[in-house]
Structures are given as C-alpha cells and as structure tokens.
Design a protein around this motif. Structure first.
Motif, PDB file in Angstrom:
ATOM      1  N   UNK C 232      17.374 -14.309 -10.732  1.00  0.00           N
ATOM      2  CA  UNK C 232      18.082 -14.194  -9.451  1.00  0.00           C
ATOM      3  C   UNK C 232      18.465 -15.549  -8.858  1.00  0.00           C
ATOM      4  N   UNK C 258      19.347 -13.038   9.137  1.00  0.00           N
ATOM      5  CA  UNK C 258      18.798 -11.743   8.730  1.00  0.00           C
ATOM      6  C   UNK C 258      19.201 -11.394   7.295  1.00  0.00           C
ATOM      7  N   UNK C 259      20.469 -11.659   6.960  1.00  0.00           N
ATOM      8  CA  UNK C 259      20.952 -11.257   5.635  1.00  0.00           C
ATOM      9  C   UNK C 259      20.322 -12.108   4.546  1.00  0.00           C
ATOM     10  N   UNK C 262      16.964 -10.498   3.961  1.00  0.00           N
ATOM     11  CA  UNK C 262      17.035  -9.245   3.192  1.00  0.00           C
ATOM     12  C   UNK C 262      17.300  -9.556   1.722  1.00  0.00           C
ATOM     13  N   UNK C 263      18.201 -10.486   1.446  1.00  0.00           N
ATOM     14  CA  UNK C 263      18.464 -10.876   0.062  1.00  0.00           C
ATOM     15  C   UNK C 263      17.235 -11.486  -0.590  1.00  0.00           C
ATOM     16  N   UNK C 266      14.781  -8.831  -1.319  1.00  0.00           N
ATOM     17  CA  UNK C 266      15.308  -8.073  -2.466  1.00  0.00           C
ATOM     18  C   UNK C 266      14.949  -8.774  -3.768  1.00  0.00           C
ATOM     19  N   UNK C 267      15.070 -10.087  -3.797  1.00  0.00           N
ATOM     20  CA  UNK C 267      14.738 -10.839  -5.000  1.00  0.00           C
ATOM     21  C   UNK C 267      13.261 -10.716  -5.350  1.00  0.00           C
ATOM     22  N   UNK C 269      11.203  -8.167  -4.483  1.00  0.00           N
ATOM     23  CA  UNK C 269      10.889  -6.797  -4.913  1.00  0.00           C
ATOM     24  C   UNK C 269      11.414  -6.534  -6.332  1.00  0.00           C
ATOM     25  N   UNK C 284      11.732  -4.090   0.941  1.00  0.00           N
ATOM     26  CA  UNK C 284      13.011  -4.515   1.519  1.00  0.00           C
ATOM     27  C   UNK C 284      13.398  -3.578   2.653  1.00  0.00           C
TER      28      UNK C 284
END
Lengths: 299, 299, 299, 299
Positions: C232, C258-259, C262-263, C266-267, C269, C284
């Motif tokens: 990633x 915030x984004x 979240x990214x 995500x990486x 998880x 996430x």
C-alpha cells in the motif's frame, strides 16, 4: 497581410490552408510593415473584398517591430471596413501595445514569451466589430469559434477543460509584471535591445545577418549556436525560414535583468572567439558601458 | 455517432458546428454503445454516405465504457468503408484499449486523466486509411490538419511551439506507468471500479443517480459535493449535461491506490451522513472487505 | 527524569554521556509521568542536588502524553528550585502545550512533526530562570550555549549559517496552522486519536502491543509493516527500543485530515488481513462512524 | 590554530568556549597559514601539550587557501603526535583537497557551498588515529561524539532523525559533480578565480580591500553591496569580522558557469559606476578575454 518575417509567412500559409485568398505585401524581412502600402491597397479595394489586415506586431524571427497605430491610420484614412488583426505573441508584456487605443479588432497572444510561462495558453482580445463579423462568418469552425467561450467566460467558466496549471502561473506572472511595473518592464526591453545592438556593432557583426568576410559569404550560424550550447549551456534562437543557418537571435525577453544580458552577451562573444569567427572583442564591455550610462535607477 | 453521455453529445455538437450531418443513436446515458444498431444503420447506408463511426470509449460523465471491438465487428460485418473514430480521453492509461488490434482509424486522447498530467496535450493515433482520407477531405483546416505534424514529427520536431514542459511530464508519466506495469495499472482500475460499486450498493444508493426516497424525487447532488469539498477538501465530479445536479462522480483514475480509494469513499460516506441524506452506513467497509479479498499482491 | 518511553530513555542517555547523574523514575512505557513520584523525590532532596526535572510531553515512541501542569504543581508544592525541562518534539503544533502558563523553564521542539517540515530545525523556549542558570553552568559548551544566539537574535541574525530554506518553510507552516486555527488543529488531533483507538479496539488489537493468540506470544510487527509498505506504499512507525518488533505506530500528526486517517486505517486493516494476523474486520468503519458522529463542521 | 580569517577566528573562539587552551598564530588575514611557524611551535612543544593543529583550508571570509600538505610536512618533520584538523566548508567540491593523501585526521565540511545544497548537513572525515583519540578524550559530549554515529552508520542508519531531504539532495549534488567531472569542477573554480582577479585588477581595485583614493581611506562596501542588491538583485558577500564594511566578496563557487561569472562581474562594474566609486571600466571585458583565451573546451 504583410510578410515581415517567418511568423507572418506562417500566418499567411495558415490563411491559405483555410481557403482564404491572401493579398500579401512582400518584404526583405529586415524592416517593419509599410503602412502606406497597406493604405494604397485598401484604397484600391473599392469593392471591399479585403476583409482583414493582418500584421505581426513583433516578428519573433527577426525582432522587428511594426507600427500598428500607423496601420490603423492607413485603414481609417481610406475609410475601409477591414478588420485589423495583430499577432502579439512576442510583444505582449514586453513591447508597448494598445489594443483599444489603436483600434485593433483581433489581438492574438500566447503565454510563452513576455508572460514568462510555458507554452500552452493562447489569448484573443476582440472588438465588438470582430464579434459581429464572426456571427456572419462562413468558415466552418468549432474550437476556434468565440461564441461558446464568450458564453462560458461570463460565468467564469470554460467550454472545455482549461489549462488550470497555466492559469495559476498566469496569475503569478501578472503579479510579477505588476511588481516591476509594466512601464518599467517595457523600458527594460527597450534598453536591453539597445545594449544588445551596441554589443553587436562593437563585435563588427551585421544586425540580422552573420559576419561576412567577403560580400555574399556567410558563416555557419548553426555551428556557432551548437558550440555555445555545448560550452556555455546557453541556447540561442536559430534563424527561421529563409534565414535558416544565416542568423542567430540574442533573446532578452521576459524574466530577465541587466546581469542576465551581460552574461548572455558574454556567451556570444566567447562563442565567436571559440568558433574562430571574424569579430572584434569588446561587445560585452560596450553593453556594460551603455547599461551603466542608462541605469534606470539613476533617473 | 452514439450519444452515450455528455462528452459524446459535445462531440456531436462539434461535428454539427463544422457543418457535418450527424446520424445519432440516442441513449439513456446509462449504457454503452449498441453495436448492433450501428451495424443496422451502416447496412442501410448502401450509398456509403456515412464517412465515420464515432464512439466515446469511456464516458467521463458517466463512467460507462463501450465495446469498441464489437463496433469494429459491426462495421466489418456489413463491409462498410466508414472510418472508426474513438475518444479515449478518460480511458487511455486506465482501461484496456487497442488501437491497432481493434482496427481503429482515429484515436483521440488527452494528457489529463490516466496519463496523470495537467491538461494541455492532445494525442491522435491514426491509421493509414485515415491519413489517406485526410488527403482528400474538403473541410478547411490548418492547425487540425495532420500533414505538417507528420512531416515535422519524422525529424522529431513540431510545426508549432510544443508544450515542452508537458512533454517532460509525459516522459515521467510513462515511466510511472511502466514501473507499475500497464497490466497492473489496468487491473487496478477494474478492481477499484468494483470496490466503488460495492460501496455505493452498501450505502443503498443507485448507481449513476442520487438516492430517492420516493420515485422521481432527487436530492441535491451539488449541495452534497459542496459540503464534502468544504469539510473534507475533496472535490467530487459533478453531473454534466442532462445529469447536472442529479449525480456525483467518485473518481479513481490515474495516480491512485487502495488507500486513496478508502479515503475517498470515507469522504463520501461521511458527507452523506453530514448532509443528512438517506443512506445506509457500511460502504467504506464493503470496499475494504472487497479490496482485502482481492488484494493483487495475494495472487 | 521519567523514562516514559524510548525518547525519554535517549534523553537520559544523553545526560549521562555528558557526565550528569540522573535520578530516573522507571515506567512500563504504557503510562505517562507520575507527578506524585516526582514530588516525592524532590521533597526528599533537601540539599537541592536535583537541578532539573526532565519530562517528555508526548512520547513519539508510544503516543503517551504526560501531564506537564501536574509536574509543575509537584515541583512547586515542595518549593524546589529545580528547572522544569520538557521535550515537545512530537507535541508542538498538535497537542495543547503552554510553556509560560505551566511555568516550564526549557522547552525543546523540532521542525519535523506538528510543524510539518523536514527535520533540521530545533527550537528552545527558555525562561529567565533558565538563562540565569546557564550563566553559571559549568558544563563546557559552544554550539549549545544560548548567549551567542540570544545576542544575534536581538538584531534578527544568527551566530552561524541558519537553515534559511527551513525558515521559509516555517513561515509557511505557521500560516497553514493559523489558517486552520490552532484550536481546530489541536481538536483534530484529539479526535483522530480517539477514532484510531476505536479502530484498534474494533480490530480486537491491544493498544500499544500486537494481537496475541496466547498470552505472552507476539506477532511480528516488522513483517506487517513491511507488507503494508510494499502493498500500500504506507510506512507505519516501528516499535522503538524495548518495543522493537512488538508494536507498530499509526501516525496521524501534522498535515492530515479525516480522509487521510480513513485511508491510513484502511491500509492497516487490509494489511492485517493480507498478513493473516488474527483480528476482527470493521475497524475502518468504526472510525468512519465516530468521525461522522463528531464531525467538527456539525458544531 | 592559525587565524587566517574570520572563520578561523570563530573556530578559535569555539575551542576557548569549550575550555581548551589555544596557541594561536596571528595573521593579517591576507595570506594563508605559515607552515614553517607551525613547525617551529610544534618543535618547541617537547612535552606534546599541543593536541591538534587546526587549519581552515579555504577561508570563506577572504578566499585565501592554505597549503594543507605543507602543514602535514611541518608536523611530520618534528615527529609531533598532534592531530591535524581541517575546515573545508568552502573548499569541499570546489578546491582540490585530499583527506587521506595529506594525512588529515579530522576534516570538517558542510553542505551549503561546493555541494550546492541548503545549509543543514555537516560532514566529518576522520582517521583511525582520531577515532582512537576520541575514545580517551575527556571533554563531555553527546551529539558531537562519533561512537553512536559510527555504530549506526555501519548498518546504514543514524542515531538521530537525519535530514532526509538534504540526503536526497546530496545524492543529486554528487551526480551533478560527477557529470561535470570532479577534475573539471576544480579547474573551473581555479579559472574563475583568475578571471575574477583580472577583473578586479582592471578596475584598479585592491584585492581584498576597497579602492582607496588616499591611503588609509576606505569607501563604504556596505553601501555598494546594498546598491547592487537593489538595482541588480545580486547579493555580494559582506566583509566579516575585522573586514566588516571594508571589503565585498565576489562569489563564484558551486553551481556556476562562465556566463554566471560574466553576469556577476557585470553587476559589480555597473554597481561601482552607479555608486560613483573611483574605478576604471573594463573589468568585465578583461574577464571575458581571459575566459576566451583559456576556454576549457579548447584543450
């Protein structure tokens, strides 16, 4: 059209490719447009077949500037309805130019010279008379038509994806021009032009063409340009069109100052010496002396 | 022409402005081109009045991809001489496309999507058949003609000042594409498309249109886009043309990876919540689950 | 000194290398400084041999923040003259910190965390009491002495060549912080910390250590970090010192929104899944739900 | 120590602040180190109290280069065990320097001159003899000690957060130096030094000091530097320490070529004229003539 140089010739060629009939005033590429000749041709055009007078303000290929106000007067003197169209690609932001005051109908400009940006933006300044003419023009066109652009621009938009990055650059370029002051920018280009001509004269070179040892003989401008690029990492402009290989161009347009010019002329003088071309030394010093004597800060 | 979306409609408009007569296959903007219908119309054109079939490969405005190979087969099946022209502006470098293999005559592309550059470069890939046709074409043109470009390109030059800066960028962009591998790049876009659709389905939104609480009612996509821009600094694509205000677009094209997508979908889900629009939570997680299950590195 | 983590341990080591005697309060690296224990030790130091109390505000290696105001109160409560020195390298610009209000004598900070710059600038905020102490300090020093810097700074100069480029960056960084508002910046870091902890809890991981299938067993954090970097392109912080290989750090400090979070989650998880490590999915989504429920724009 | 200029004086001051006793050889700041005097002092030091001989290779404040090989010979001639320490901040990458061949024990360098980078990196090249000495050295130190750095570097790491950005820059700078060729880089600096001196002589200025109309009188170097900065946007180095206000420095170090030098000298000559300071014209031309006569490409 007046063929004052390579880019005027390309404009003529473009018009002919679109099927337009061009009445062209030839030239030796060493002088600007002859406004009186334009006046004569318009006066002879009693049927108003001539739709536009097209002039390049500053010929990038030769550095020769034409007198646009005189062309306007010539058109007005015979009361001819032709549009006046002017290419200002290499004068916008570096040579005094007045779209409104000189009654120009279509001014064409680009981002890559006096606006100090990469190539990629083209500009049209257009008169109401030109807009009216475009409404009845028959030549098929889409991208080059003005109507969609005018409609979109009213709301601050574009009919197609704009070059956003260059628009940010343009905003910065205009700030830079305003910081120096447009008057000072224009005066700088005039002064640098004169300093450059003094250097060329001191070297004993002919303006516009390469030094000749005997009449009619020319030295190889391309070889000199190559040597200067290799040795000093300075890229001089080449001769274009009928001047290919016979001249080189000493650029001093855009983001440039006195020291850039002295360094540039140093590269030319050292290049002439390294190439073993006939010339007198002292051109750089002539420019330094002139720049010192006319320093804008001393006024 | 097949009007599969906003940019197909603009292409049609461009052709009509040039005075061309367009036989247009309409669509609901929710499906790709109907190759059989193209075949039917060509078969009916016994006089070969149709000169070209024009198809947008991937409609930027809707994300719908058309089957170009099927269009080629439909043309060949009725032995029609029409040129096949394809707009690949938003598919080049992101969706599998084969100019030669599919027998396309004119492919149009741009720098600003899958090639990861600013807008400013346009590309034409042209077949010998297209070049031959251009030699006899009657529509007046200069900048858009191919002959000068082909002649200059043979020596590595350009007929006009090129966008040098973007050409340096293009060399870098191609290196980036080769480093990831074109196959991996294309697979990434397919996988991100599916992950995005799963998020949309998990939210209970309709693909292509905004959520409806009662049939026929739409929420304000523009307001949602504005909120997401303000709050999360993420700019979603707007609905274009007949979809204006009714859809938003979730971009995942170009310089992008799994984490960019998760962040992007997070912004959409948080935006839907902040706007109080009817939706189910869990779209981000649906995408994470799908991406985890299909991680390209696990193969 | 209080050894609350790796960087506190390095500070202690630095002091010992300079020949200073360190009275160190040990810790399990999982909690902040114990102000009462500091108070006890100072109270026992009737001869005032302790010259300074040194505390790391936020331990970069563990993310644990210590209560500096409580340390100040503990010092004051026993009326001890020791200087209070605080390392704020990873809290400056991201966690509420008050040099003057909390009566800190020497605050140390750096450019490379909350100030969003490359490493290269170090900062000292010093009290009059600290300056007075430095005048009588015996430890030989030149570069680290304050006198030349204080003298030069009065005129806006530096005693040695400054990192000019980073100073321009610092001016920009401060503009960025002011644009968002320091209060909003600090609130963002608090909120992102809580969202991250919720994700970690949803995954069933233990805060600060890796998931254990049986007590005492740890998974290989280094292998997970490597996989996430490869797959990633996200570089997670490693465990430092005694935590090497046993933890990873989820950074959300500095130029971040915030984004990005979240990214990032995500990486993590997707990385846990790809590594086949025991965990529950949904981290996430837990963060997205928390961020949605607490969106700063909704207040 | 030999006080050959401002930075040598600063080095002496640094040593004294650390409590070291300095035996200093004074100078008029207009000549390099006197190796014979160093030899005399070492020979007189039968007790070997002198631990190190410290010399600045090129004095940034005066441009005077000292003969390090001669110093080495002077040390060896009396068989003295003192370490040889050399400051190469303004010579590294621009003047021939040989740490190993000249038997230097500690070489100090920085990123901000011949390596063409921003300030921020310092370099130490150290002999085994210096490492051995450092193991028994008594001066308290932590950041400045070599042991942790040597241990970390063996694995390619650093004991503290490195200036990553400058390390990327360093890799590029070394590529640039290799592309030109280190020999060519060094020859360029020698040649530019001579061209600059010829310009100064042509102007009738005294090397190192400002023009005097009557003995003992000096013109205001600071005013000249200010004028040149304002008018030509060129920042000349100021006189440092005892030379403050009495000299200016013409830099030609690092990323620089023949044209940069001609432009630079043009700025000085035009500045002298604009300031009305007594000088002869022709310095720029003298440099151009010399550069032309010695063009490296002509060999």
């Amino acid at each position: 059209m007046a063929e004052t140089g390579h880019f005027a010739a390309l404009w003529k060629r473009l018009a002919e490719r679109l099927g337009l009939v061009v009445d062209c005033i030839d030239s030796d590429w060493r002088s600007g447009v002859d406004a009186r000749e334009i006046g004569r041709r318009l006066a002879a055009d009693s049927g108003h077949l001539i739709r536009a007078v097209c002039v390049v303000h500053n010929e990038t290929s030769t550095g020769i500037t034409s007198d646009i106000a005189a062309v306007r007067q010539a058109i007005d003197a015979c009361n001819h309805p032709a549009l006046l169209m002017v290419d200002t690609v290499s004068s916008i932001g570096s040579i005094d130019y007045r779209h409104d005051e000189w009654g120009v109908d279509v001014t064409i400009a680009g981002s890559q010279k006096g606006l100090m940006l990469p190539p990629g933006l083209g500009f049209n300044a257009i008169s109401q008379k030109a807009i009216a003419a475009s409404r009845h023009a028959k030549l098929p066109r889409a991208f080059w038509a003005w109507d969609e652009m005018l409609a979109a621009n009213e709301k601050g938009y574009w009919p197609t994806t704009p070059s956003t990055n260059l628009l940010y650059g343009l905003a910065e370029a205009l700030d830079i021009l305003e910081e120096e002051g447009l008057g000072a920018v224009l005066a700088r280009h005039v002064r640098h032009g004169e300093a450059t001509r003094r250097a060329v004269q001191a070297w004993g070179l002919e303006l516009l063409v390469m030094p000749e040892s005997t009449p009619g003989q020319h030295h190889d401008a391309a070889a000199l340009r190559r040597l200067i690029l290799d040795r000093f990492h300075m890229s001089l402009g080449t001769g274009l069109g009928r001047l290919a290989g016979r001249v080189f161009r000493i650029g001093h347009l855009g983001y440039f100052n006195d020291l850039s010019l002295v360094g540039t002329l140093g590269g030319v003088e050292m290049g002439l010496a390294a190439a073993g071309l006939p010339h007198r030394r002292g051109g750089v010093q002539a420019a330094v002396d002139y720049l010192s004597a006319t320093d804008p800060g001393s006024h």
